[in-house]
Design a protein around this motif. Structure first.
Motif, PDB file in Angstrom:
ATOM      1  N   ASN A 162     -13.217 -72.526 -31.235  1.00 41.75           N
ATOM      2  CA  ASN A 162     -12.705 -71.273 -30.683  1.00 41.75           C
ATOM      3  C   ASN A 162     -11.183 -71.249 -30.689  1.00 41.75           C
ATOM      4  O   ASN A 162     -10.524 -72.248 -30.986  1.00 41.75           O
ATOM      5  CB  ASN A 162     -13.249 -71.023 -29.269  1.00 41.75           C
ATOM      6  CG  ASN A 162     -12.929 -72.132 -28.290  1.00 41.75           C
ATOM      7  OD1 ASN A 162     -11.984 -72.893 -28.474  1.00 41.75           O
ATOM      8  ND2 ASN A 162     -13.711 -72.227 -27.226  1.00 41.75           N
ATOM      9  N   VAL A 163     -10.650 -70.080 -30.351  1.00 40.96           N
ATOM     10  CA  VAL A 163      -9.212 -69.860 -30.235  1.00 40.96           C
ATOM     11  C   VAL A 163      -8.962 -69.279 -28.850  1.00 40.96           C
ATOM     12  O   VAL A 163      -9.671 -68.366 -28.419  1.00 40.96           O
ATOM     13  CB  VAL A 163      -8.687 -68.888 -31.308  1.00 40.96           C
ATOM     14  CG1 VAL A 163      -7.169 -68.713 -31.185  1.00 40.96           C
ATOM     15  CG2 VAL A 163      -9.051 -69.381 -32.703  1.00 40.96           C
ATOM     16  N   ILE A 164      -7.954 -69.808 -28.156  1.00 46.33           N
ATOM     17  CA  ILE A 164      -7.682 -69.381 -26.786  1.00 46.33           C
ATOM     18  C   ILE A 164      -6.191 -69.104 -26.614  1.00 46.33           C
ATOM     19  O   ILE A 164      -5.354 -69.879 -27.065  1.00 46.33           O
ATOM     20  CB  ILE A 164      -8.126 -70.460 -25.770  1.00 46.33           C
ATOM     21  CG1 ILE A 164      -9.623 -70.753 -25.914  1.00 46.33           C
ATOM     22  CG2 ILE A 164      -7.815 -70.015 -24.341  1.00 46.33           C
ATOM     23  CD1 ILE A 164     -10.113 -71.899 -25.030  1.00 46.33           C
ATOM     24  N   VAL A 165      -5.895 -67.989 -25.939  1.00 43.70           N
ATOM     25  CA  VAL A 165      -4.523 -67.690 -25.545  1.00 43.70           C
ATOM     26  C   VAL A 165      -4.513 -67.519 -24.027  1.00 43.70           C
ATOM     27  O   VAL A 165      -5.179 -66.636 -23.486  1.00 43.70           O
ATOM     28  CB  VAL A 165      -3.981 -66.414 -26.207  1.00 43.70           C
ATOM     29  CG1 VAL A 165      -2.534 -66.168 -25.769  1.00 43.70           C
ATOM     30  CG2 VAL A 165      -4.060 -66.516 -27.723  1.00 43.70           C
ATOM     31  N   ALA A 166      -3.776 -68.388 -23.357  1.00 40.66           N
ATOM     32  CA  ALA A 166      -3.668 -68.316 -21.897  1.00 40.66           C
ATOM     33  C   ALA A 166      -2.565 -67.343 -21.517  1.00 40.66           C
ATOM     34  O   ALA A 166      -1.461 -67.395 -22.068  1.00 40.66           O
ATOM     35  CB  ALA A 166      -3.379 -69.696 -21.318  1.00 40.66           C
ATOM     36  N   GLY A 167      -2.864 -66.460 -20.587  1.00 42.08           N
ATOM     37  CA  GLY A 167      -1.871 -65.483 -20.159  1.00 42.08           C
ATOM     38  C   GLY A 167      -2.435 -64.540 -19.120  1.00 42.08           C
ATOM     39  O   GLY A 167      -3.558 -64.727 -18.639  1.00 42.08           O
ATOM     40  N   ALA A 168      -1.685 -63.521 -18.783  1.00 42.55           N
ATOM     41  CA  ALA A 168      -2.098 -62.547 -17.762  1.00 42.55           C
ATOM     42  C   ALA A 168      -2.745 -61.347 -18.452  1.00 42.55           C
ATOM     43  O   ALA A 168      -2.136 -60.274 -18.581  1.00 42.55           O
ATOM     44  CB  ALA A 168      -0.905 -62.119 -16.921  1.00 42.55           C
ATOM     45  N   TRP A 169      -3.973 -61.516 -18.898  1.00 42.07           N
ATOM     46  CA  TRP A 169      -4.668 -60.474 -19.647  1.00 42.07           C
ATOM     47  C   TRP A 169      -5.322 -59.465 -18.708  1.00 42.07           C
ATOM     48  O   TRP A 169      -5.682 -59.793 -17.582  1.00 42.07           O
ATOM     49  CB  TRP A 169      -5.721 -61.092 -20.554  1.00 42.07           C
ATOM     50  CG  TRP A 169      -5.132 -61.981 -21.601  1.00 42.07           C
ATOM     51  CD1 TRP A 169      -5.013 -63.343 -21.549  1.00 42.07           C
ATOM     52  CD2 TRP A 169      -4.535 -61.573 -22.829  1.00 42.07           C
ATOM     53  NE1 TRP A 169      -4.391 -63.811 -22.667  1.00 42.07           N
ATOM     54  CE2 TRP A 169      -4.084 -62.754 -23.470  1.00 42.07           C
ATOM     55  CE3 TRP A 169      -4.342 -60.343 -23.445  1.00 42.07           C
ATOM     56  CZ2 TRP A 169      -3.454 -62.724 -24.712  1.00 42.07           C
ATOM     57  CZ3 TRP A 169      -3.710 -60.317 -24.680  1.00 42.07           C
ATOM     58  CH2 TRP A 169      -3.278 -61.494 -25.299  1.00 42.07           C
ATOM     59  N   ASN A 170      -5.473 -58.259 -19.202  1.00 41.70           N
ATOM     60  CA  ASN A 170      -6.161 -57.200 -18.469  1.00 41.70           C
ATOM     61  C   ASN A 170      -7.482 -56.917 -19.170  1.00 41.70           C
ATOM     62  O   ASN A 170      -7.513 -56.212 -20.184  1.00 41.70           O
ATOM     63  CB  ASN A 170      -5.302 -55.936 -18.415  1.00 41.70           C
ATOM     64  CG  ASN A 170      -5.971 -54.808 -17.660  1.00 41.70           C
ATOM     65  OD1 ASN A 170      -7.078 -54.961 -17.138  1.00 41.70           O
ATOM     66  ND2 ASN A 170      -5.323 -53.660 -17.599  1.00 41.70           N
ATOM     67  N   PRO A 171      -8.589 -57.436 -18.651  1.00 41.18           N
ATOM     68  CA  PRO A 171      -9.881 -57.245 -19.327  1.00 41.18           C
ATOM     69  C   PRO A 171     -10.268 -55.785 -19.511  1.00 41.18           C
ATOM     70  O   PRO A 171     -11.000 -55.449 -20.452  1.00 41.18           O
ATOM     71  CB  PRO A 171     -10.862 -57.959 -18.387  1.00 41.18           C
ATOM     72  CG  PRO A 171     -10.028 -58.956 -17.643  1.00 41.18           C
ATOM     73  CD  PRO A 171      -8.696 -58.287 -17.459  1.00 41.18           C
ATOM     74  N   ALA A 172      -9.775 -54.905 -18.635  1.00 39.96           N
ATOM     75  CA  ALA A 172     -10.142 -53.490 -18.724  1.00 39.96           C
ATOM     76  C   ALA A 172      -9.662 -52.845 -20.017  1.00 39.96           C
ATOM     77  O   ALA A 172     -10.206 -51.831 -20.462  1.00 39.96           O
ATOM     78  CB  ALA A 172      -9.582 -52.738 -17.521  1.00 39.96           C
ATOM     79  N   ILE A 173      -8.630 -53.416 -20.620  1.00 40.72           N
ATOM     80  CA  ILE A 173      -8.108 -52.873 -21.884  1.00 40.72           C
ATOM     81  C   ILE A 173      -9.106 -53.080 -23.024  1.00 40.72           C
ATOM     82  O   ILE A 173      -9.163 -52.290 -23.965  1.00 40.72           O
ATOM     83  CB  ILE A 173      -6.755 -53.527 -22.229  1.00 40.72           C
ATOM     84  CG1 ILE A 173      -5.688 -53.113 -21.211  1.00 40.72           C
ATOM     85  CG2 ILE A 173      -6.297 -53.178 -23.643  1.00 40.72           C
ATOM     86  CD1 ILE A 173      -4.341 -53.774 -21.421  1.00 40.72           C
ATOM     87  N   PHE A 174      -9.910 -54.116 -22.922  1.00 42.95           N
ATOM     88  CA  PHE A 174     -10.771 -54.517 -24.037  1.00 42.95           C
ATOM     89  C   PHE A 174     -12.097 -53.753 -24.028  1.00 42.95           C
ATOM     90  O   PHE A 174     -13.171 -54.322 -23.861  1.00 42.95           O
ATOM     91  CB  PHE A 174     -10.988 -56.034 -24.004  1.00 42.95           C
ATOM     92  CG  PHE A 174      -9.764 -56.822 -24.339  1.00 42.95           C
ATOM     93  CD1 PHE A 174      -9.540 -57.289 -25.619  1.00 42.95           C
ATOM     94  CD2 PHE A 174      -8.796 -57.072 -23.364  1.00 42.95           C
ATOM     95  CE1 PHE A 174      -8.390 -58.010 -25.924  1.00 42.95           C
ATOM     96  CE2 PHE A 174      -7.651 -57.781 -23.659  1.00 42.95           C
ATOM     97  CZ  PHE A 174      -7.445 -58.249 -24.953  1.00 42.95           C
ATOM     98  N   THR A 175     -11.987 -52.442 -24.218  1.00 44.63           N
ATOM     99  CA  THR A 175     -13.182 -51.616 -24.359  1.00 44.63           C
ATOM    100  C   THR A 175     -13.678 -51.715 -25.798  1.00 44.63           C
ATOM    101  O   THR A 175     -12.909 -52.059 -26.709  1.00 44.63           O
ATOM    102  CB  THR A 175     -12.870 -50.152 -24.037  1.00 44.63           C
ATOM    103  OG1 THR A 175     -11.929 -49.651 -25.005  1.00 44.63           O
ATOM    104  CG2 THR A 175     -12.290 -50.012 -22.629  1.00 44.63           C
TER     105      THR A 175
END
Length: 210
Positions: free
Chosen positions: A7-20
Motif C-alpha cells: 500500500n501507499v500511505i500519506v500521513a496528514g490532516a485529511w478531511n474524509p468528507a471530501i472523498f465522495t
C-alpha cells in the motif's frame, strides 16, 4: 515468496468528507461519471469508506490517506503511487507530515530457514529459563536511502510464519517532496527490493514480469 498487503500511505490532516465517489472519480481516476466506481461502507462506521476503481482502492481517515489493491505487484504499486500523486496535486493545501509505501512478503519455508537464526538472540534462552514462551520475534533495521529511509522488519510467530516488510518512508510537510519520493520507477523499485532480499539477505525472490 508471497507478496501481501502492499500500500501507499500519506500521513496528514485529511478531511474524509471530501472523498465522495463523484470527486474521487473525477479528480483521482479521471472519470466523467462515477457509476463505475465501487463504494464500500463500514457497517458500524468504524473504518473509513473505501472507493475502488480498476483495482485501486482509496480510503481517507482524519490522519491518513491510504491507497491499496488486492493485486500486490510492482505494476500495481506504480499505479497506486501515481494515484497518490494525483491526490496530492488535487488537495495540495492539505497539511501533510510524511509519505511512504509498503512492500511485504510472506517467506517460504526455505527462505525462512535462512534467516531464522538471525532472529534469535541470547535473551531468548534467558526467557526460556524463566518459563516464558516467545510467541513472536521481530527484528528491524532502518536504512538511509536518498532523502528518506527504508525501514525493514523481519518477523516470525509460533505458527512458523515468517514475513519481511520494507517501508519506504519520507518525513516532510512539503507535498513536492512527497511527490518526488513517490515518482519512483518500477525498475528502480525492483532493483532496490532485489538488493535487499537477494543480494544482502541471500534469499530467493524471483521477479515475475510485473
Amino acid at each position: 515468496m508471497e507478496p501481501y498487503d502492499w500500500n501507499v500511505i500519506v500521513a496528514g490532516a485529511w478531511n474524509p468528507a471530501i472523498f465522495t465517489p463523484q470527486r474521487v472519480a473525477k479528480n483521482i481516476f479521471g472519470l466523467e461519471e462515477y457509476s463505475n466506481v465501487k463504494v464500500y461502507v463500514s457497517v458500524d462506521g468504524a473504518a473509513p469508506t473505501k472507493i475502488e476503481y480498476n483495482g485501486i482502492i482509496v480510503a481517507a481517515s482524519n490522519n491518513a490517506l491510504v491507497f491499496s489493491s488486492e493485486t500486490n505487484d510492482f505494476n500495481k504499486l506504480v499505479d497506486l503511487l501515481e494515484s497518490t500523486i494525483k491526490t496530492l496535486e488535487w488537495l495540495k493545501e492539505t497539511p501533510i507530515v510524511a509519505g511512504g509505501f509498503n512492500i511485504r512478503y510472506k517467506l517460504s519455508e526455505e527462505n525462512a530457514l535462512k534467516i531464522q537464526d538471525s532472529l534469535k538472540c541470547d535473551v531468548d534462552g534467558l526467557f526460556a529459563q524463566q518459563d516464558f514462551e516467545i510467541s513472536k520475534t521481530k527484528l528491524t533495521k532502518s536504512l538511509k536511502y536518498e532523502s528518506g529511509f527504508i525501514n525493514i522488519a523481519f518477523s516470525d510467530d509460533k505458527n512458523g510464519d515468517f514475513s519481511i516488510e520494507m517501508n519506504f518512508n519520507l518525513s516532510s510537510s512539503d507535498y513536492n517532496d512527497i511527490k518526488e519520493w513517490f515518482s519512483i520507477s518500477k525498475e528502480k523499485l525492483k532493483t532496490n527490493v532485489g538488493k535487499i532480499i537477494n543480494n544482502t539477505l541471500g534469499l530467493n525472490l524471483e521477479f515475475q514480469n510485473d
